[in-house]
Design a protein around this motif. Structure first.
Motif, short mmCIF file in Angstrom:
data_model
loop_
_atom_site.label_atom_id
_atom_site.label_comp_id
_atom_site.label_asym_id
_atom_site.label_seq_id
_atom_site.Cartn_x
_atom_site.Cartn_y
_atom_site.Cartn_z
N HIS A 170 -3.35 9.22 1.06
CA HIS A 170 -4.77 8.88 1.21
C HIS A 170 -4.53 6.93 1.90
O HIS A 170 -4.33 6.61 2.43
N TYR A 171 -2.82 6.74 1.00
CA TYR A 171 -3.02 5.16 0.85
C TYR A 171 -1.74 4.95 2.20
O TYR A 171 -1.72 4.30 2.82
N LEU A 201 -1.74 2.70 7.77
CA LEU A 201 -1.98 3.21 8.87
C LEU A 201 -3.09 2.05 9.56
O LEU A 201 -3.04 1.35 11.01
N ALA A 202 -4.09 2.20 9.18
CA ALA A 202 -5.14 1.17 9.16
C ALA A 202 -4.62 -0.04 9.13
O ALA A 202 -5.15 -1.33 10.42
N ILE A 259 2.31 1.65 -3.35
CA ILE A 259 1.44 2.04 -4.00
C ILE A 259 0.78 3.98 -3.85
O ILE A 259 0.87 4.41 -4.82
N GLY A 260 0.83 4.10 -2.19
CA GLY A 260 0.92 5.14 -2.23
C GLY A 260 2.58 6.22 -2.99
O GLY A 260 2.02 7.51 -3.32
N MET A 261 3.30 6.10 -2.95
CA MET A 261 4.27 6.76 -3.54
C MET A 261 3.89 6.97 -5.53
O MET A 261 4.48 7.74 -5.43
N SER A 262 4.14 5.81 -5.52
CA SER A 262 3.51 6.04 -7.59
C SER A 262 2.51 6.39 -7.74
O SER A 262 2.43 7.29 -8.49
N HIS A 263 1.71 6.56 -7.31
CA HIS A 263 0.71 7.99 -6.86
C HIS A 263 0.21 9.16 -6.48
O HIS A 263 -0.52 9.45 -6.80
N VAL A 318 0.57 -1.03 0.31
CA VAL A 318 -0.04 0.26 -0.14
C VAL A 318 0.66 1.37 -0.48
O VAL A 318 0.81 2.43 -0.53
N MET A 319 2.03 0.78 0.67
CA MET A 319 2.78 2.28 0.83
C MET A 319 3.58 2.61 -0.38
O MET A 319 3.84 3.52 -1.02
#
Length: 92
Positions: free
Chosen positions: A62-63, A68-69, A54-58, A51-52
């Protein structure tokens, strides 16, 4: 996004996928319950990392909140499973 990062993100996701498959093998075939709990904990960790990445790529924050959840749920469930293995009950 830099050229190096555009190659590193798919490589990292592939490595996490391979590691997750190996951990799933340990989860299914683990000889003891402790091995299965540890494998499940590693799967949570791999989910956080995926998830992290993918968050870096986008390039979205929010990722990281989703990661964290996943971390909180993974920690609580690992504690509950460990307590169940040690004592045979979760709620005292």
């Amino acid at each position: 996004m830099s050229t190096l990062l555009s190659f590193a993100i798919p490589f990292a996701l592939g490595c996490y996928a391979l590691a997750s498959v190996l951990v799933l093998f340990r989860l299914v075939r683990g000889p003891r319950a402790q091995d299965r709990v540890f494998a499940l904990d590693l799967l949570y960790f791999h989910a956080i990392l995926v998830v992290m990445v993918i968050g870096m790529s986008h390039q979205s924050d929010h990722y990281f909140e989703i990661a964290l959840a996943i971390t909180l749920f993974g920690f609580v469930s690992t504690l509950a499973m460990a307590k169940f293995i040690l004592r045979g009950e979760v709620i005292e």
